[in-house]
Design an enzyme around this catalytic site. Structure first.
Site, PDB file in Angstrom:
ATOM      1  N   CYS A   5       0.829  -1.214   0.000  1.00  0.00           N
ATOM      2  CA  CYS A   5       0.000   0.000   0.000  1.00  0.00           C
ATOM      3  C   CYS A   5       0.864   1.266   0.000  1.00  0.00           C
ATOM      4  O   CYS A   5       1.895   1.339   0.669  1.00  0.00           O
ATOM      5  CB  CYS A   5      -0.912  -0.020   1.220  1.00  0.00           C
ATOM      6  N   CYS A   9       0.790   4.721   6.860  1.00  0.00           N
ATOM      7  CA  CYS A   9       0.199   4.517   8.188  1.00  0.00           C
ATOM      8  C   CYS A   9       1.193   3.745   9.083  1.00  0.00           C
ATOM      9  O   CYS A   9       1.595   2.628   8.754  1.00  0.00           O
ATOM     10  CB  CYS A   9      -1.111   3.735   8.074  1.00  0.00           C
ATOM     11  N   CYS A  20       0.633   0.063  10.234  1.00  0.00           N
ATOM     12  CA  CYS A  20       0.124  -0.943   9.304  1.00  0.00           C
ATOM     13  C   CYS A  20       1.197  -1.822   8.675  1.00  0.00           C
ATOM     14  O   CYS A  20       2.188  -1.335   8.122  1.00  0.00           O
ATOM     15  CB  CYS A  20      -0.704  -0.263   8.212  1.00  0.00           C
ATOM     16  N   CYS A  57     -16.737  -8.505   5.793  1.00  0.00           N
ATOM     17  CA  CYS A  57     -15.993  -7.278   5.510  1.00  0.00           C
ATOM     18  C   CYS A  57     -14.782  -7.615   4.656  1.00  0.00           C
ATOM     19  O   CYS A  57     -14.030  -8.541   4.980  1.00  0.00           O
ATOM     20  CB  CYS A  57     -15.508  -6.636   6.798  1.00  0.00           C
ATOM     21  N   CYS A  80     -19.449  -5.264   3.820  1.00  0.00           N
ATOM     22  CA  CYS A  80     -18.692  -4.047   4.150  1.00  0.00           C
ATOM     23  C   CYS A  80     -17.394  -4.067   3.357  1.00  0.00           C
ATOM     24  O   CYS A  80     -16.791  -5.130   3.174  1.00  0.00           O
ATOM     25  CB  CYS A  80     -18.396  -4.013   5.651  1.00  0.00           C
ATOM     26  N   CYS A 120     -18.942   3.069   8.599  1.00  0.00           N
ATOM     27  CA  CYS A 120     -18.225   2.348   9.648  1.00  0.00           C
ATOM     28  C   CYS A 120     -16.945   3.126   9.889  1.00  0.00           C
ATOM     29  O   CYS A 120     -16.080   3.200   9.012  1.00  0.00           O
ATOM     30  CB  CYS A 120     -17.919   0.919   9.190  1.00  0.00           C
ATOM     31  N   ARG A 122     -17.838  -1.815  17.821  1.00  0.00           N
ATOM     32  CA  ARG A 122     -17.174  -3.090  17.490  1.00  0.00           C
ATOM     33  C   ARG A 122     -15.871  -3.242  18.246  1.00  0.00           C
ATOM     34  O   ARG A 122     -14.972  -2.415  18.097  1.00  0.00           O
ATOM     35  CB  ARG A 122     -16.874  -3.164  15.985  1.00  0.00           C
TER      36      ARG A 122
HETATM   37  N1  SAM Z   1      -6.557   0.687   3.148  1.00  0.00           N
HETATM   38  C1  SAM Z   1      -7.805   0.934   3.701  1.00  0.00           C
HETATM   39  C2  SAM Z   1      -7.831   2.105   4.644  1.00  0.00           C
HETATM   40  O1  SAM Z   1      -6.856   2.337   5.350  1.00  0.00           O
HETATM   41  O2  SAM Z   1      -8.844   2.779   4.695  1.00  0.00           O
HETATM   42  C3  SAM Z   1      -8.404  -0.271   4.367  1.00  0.00           C
HETATM   43  C4  SAM Z   1      -7.641  -1.241   5.205  1.00  0.00           C
HETATM   44  S1  SAM Z   1      -7.049  -0.674   6.769  1.00  0.00           S
HETATM   45  C5  SAM Z   1      -6.053  -2.054   7.179  1.00  0.00           C
HETATM   46  C6  SAM Z   1      -8.421  -0.643   7.882  1.00  0.00           C
HETATM   47  C7  SAM Z   1      -8.171  -0.182   9.309  1.00  0.00           C
HETATM   48  O3  SAM Z   1      -7.613  -1.221  10.104  1.00  0.00           O
HETATM   49  C8  SAM Z   1      -7.211   0.976   9.533  1.00  0.00           C
HETATM   50  O4  SAM Z   1      -7.783   2.213   9.285  1.00  0.00           O
HETATM   51  C9  SAM Z   1      -6.866   0.816  11.006  1.00  0.00           C
HETATM   52  O5  SAM Z   1      -7.744   1.575  11.811  1.00  0.00           O
HETATM   53  C10 SAM Z   1      -7.035  -0.682  11.253  1.00  0.00           C
HETATM   54  N2  SAM Z   1      -5.715  -1.293  11.472  1.00  0.00           N
HETATM   55  C11 SAM Z   1      -4.789  -1.563  10.521  1.00  0.00           C
HETATM   56  N3  SAM Z   1      -3.679  -2.091  11.053  1.00  0.00           N
HETATM   57  C12 SAM Z   1      -3.892  -2.156  12.390  1.00  0.00           C
HETATM   58  C13 SAM Z   1      -3.099  -2.597  13.499  1.00  0.00           C
HETATM   59  N4  SAM Z   1      -1.858  -3.061  13.323  1.00  0.00           N
HETATM   60  N5  SAM Z   1      -3.631  -2.534  14.723  1.00  0.00           N
HETATM   61  C14 SAM Z   1      -4.885  -2.058  14.903  1.00  0.00           C
HETATM   62  N6  SAM Z   1      -5.669  -1.620  13.898  1.00  0.00           N
HETATM   63  C15 SAM Z   1      -5.187  -1.663  12.661  1.00  0.00           C
HETATM   64 FE1  SF4 Z   2      -2.736   1.234   3.393  1.00  0.00          FE
HETATM   65 FE2  SF4 Z   2      -2.630   0.028   5.741  1.00  0.00          FE
HETATM   66 FE3  SF4 Z   2      -2.923   2.655   5.638  1.00  0.00          FE
HETATM   67 FE4  SF4 Z   2      -4.968   1.050   4.848  1.00  0.00          FE
HETATM   68  S1  SF4 Z   2      -4.130   1.224   6.898  1.00  0.00           S
HETATM   69  S2  SF4 Z   2      -4.181   2.874   3.806  1.00  0.00           S
HETATM   70  S3  SF4 Z   2      -3.777  -0.652   3.973  1.00  0.00           S
HETATM   71  S4  SF4 Z   2      -1.129   1.504   4.911  1.00  0.00           S
END
Ligand code: SAM
Ligand code: SF4
Ligand code: DTB
Length: 332
Positions: free
Chosen positions: A66, A70, A73, A110, A142, A202, A274
């Site tokens: 990606c 973040c 992530c 989801c 979702c 959501c 949730r």
């Molecule tokens: N890429 C898309 C986005 O960011 O909108 C969708 C996938 S993203 C993995 C969905 C959500 O999962 C993130 O916004 C975050 O809040 C949560 N998330 C991701 N990695 C996480 C982690 N290591 N621990 C807790 N929550 C996490």
């Molecule tokens: Fe990409 Fe992970 Fe951020 Fe979603 S949370 S936008 S998958 S880096």
């Protein structure tokens, strides 16, 4: 408090507010735990009688690679976690997973894409087919796939999408320490598009990323002051994944999750709160406290997107020990 007692009807009625002040939310988060739990339970029982918990299963359709940065992530190109870009799953295997989730008792399915934003073309057409297929199985559908355009939102709505997940993740103030490649404002605009297309929202966040109590209050305030409230509010605790800048973050005190859930429940009485990522770090007792505080959904199935989740059998046992019912939108 947004709760009033009508003596004539011997009834508790819950009013929805969208004008919460930061100090009010902070005081709730910091209340003596017993008082906070009592308020959250009163509101939860009045707004959502019967302690019914929705089971939602999660599948990563497009994993890794990606473009966003973040910090939490495992799927970001900027991080060196053990998750590399994988070919996207095609429609049929996704629908097989959805069918298996339904057979295991899930009510909502989801699907996640590690994208900065949805792009038009084949992968988007496949996403639409997946949404139609999941709805055809009698499940809520979702999608979480980053930013989208008005037209994409309206095509997803036409395909029957129930909800779009797009988290704010943290407070506006703490946000830049976590993500720099997309702004808070862009997130809010995406949420507006989803709402305008008639898809339910959501939206939630993560605790345990070095934020203060005021940051947590500030995130909850932004969510609670949306009108209408997001129908679904995922509360995640950080899963500290190796190879991410947050890998060394200390684990969250389980009672902090209880406080977040309880405060979210008080602020957004009718939303689904949730209990999301991080349940493996919570004892059975801490999870039961979260359910008592008003969490009314869990992610159900052995994995989240790239990390693990409690096993189905142990979740079934947990819910039965807690004495809560499994809810279904389709067979309420
Ligand atoms: N890429 C898309 C986005 O960011 O909108 C969708 C996938 S993203 C993995 C969905 C959500 O999962 C993130 O916004 C975050 O809040 C949560 N998330 C991701 N990695 C996480 C982690 N290591 N621990 C807790 N929550 C996490
Ligand atoms: Fe990409 Fe992970 Fe951020 Fe979603 S949370 S936008 S998958 S880096
Ligand atoms: C949400 O708030 N939590 C879920 C869902 N929405 C998409 C995702 C949690 C991901 C946890 C880390 C992982 O498995 O990669």
């Amino acid at each position: 408090m947004n709760l009033s007692y009508t003596k004539a009807q011997n009834d508790l009625s819950v009013s929805l507010r969208h004008d919460w002040r930061l100090d009010e939310v902070r005081s709730l988060l910091e209340e003596p735990l017993m008082d906070l739990l009592w308020k959250a339970q009163m509101i939860h029982r009045a707004a959502n009688p019967g302690y019914k918990v929705q089971l939602a299963s999660l599948l990563s359709v497009k994993t890794g690679g990606c473009e966003e940065d973040c910090a939490y992530c495992s799927q970001s190109m900027y991080n060196s976690s053990d998750v590399t870009g994988q070919p996207e799953l095609s429609v049929q295997p996704v629908l097989e997973r959805a069918k298996a989730a339904k057979e295991a008792g899930a009510d909502r399915f989801c699907m996640g894409w590690a994208w900065r934003e949805i792009r038009d073309g084949e992968p988007f057409e496949a996403m639409l087919s997946m949404v139609r297929g999941v709805r055809g199985l009698g499940l809520e559908a979702c999608v979480t796939a980053g930013m989208l355009t008005d037209e994409q939102a309206s095509r997803l709505a036409d395909a029957g999408l129930t909800a779009y997940n797009h988290n704010l993740d943290t407070s506006p103030e703490h946000y830049e320490r976590i993500i720099t490649t997309r702004t808070y404002q862009e997130r809010l605009e995406t949420l507006k598009r989803v709402r305008a297309a008639g898809i339910t929202v959501c939206c939630g966040g993560i605790i345990g990323m070095g934020e203060s109590t005021i940051d947590r209050a500030s995130l909850l305030r932004v969510l609670a002051n949306m009108s209408p409230h997001p129908e679904s509010v995922p509360i995640n605790s950080l899963v500290a994944v190796e190879g991410t800048p947050l890998e060394e973050c200390p684990s969250v005190d389980p009672l902090e999750m209880v406080r977040m859930v309880a405060t979210a429940r008080i602020l957004m009485p009718k939303s689904r709160v949730r209990l999301s990522a991080g349940r493996e770090q919570l004892s059975r007792e801490a999870q039961i406290l979260c359910l008592q505080a008003g969490a009314d959904s869990i992610f159900y199935g052995d994995s989240l997107l790239t990390t693990s989740n409690p096993a189905i059998a142990s979740d079934r046992e947990l819910l039965s020990q807690a004495g809560v019912q499994i809810s279904s939108e389709f067979n309420p």
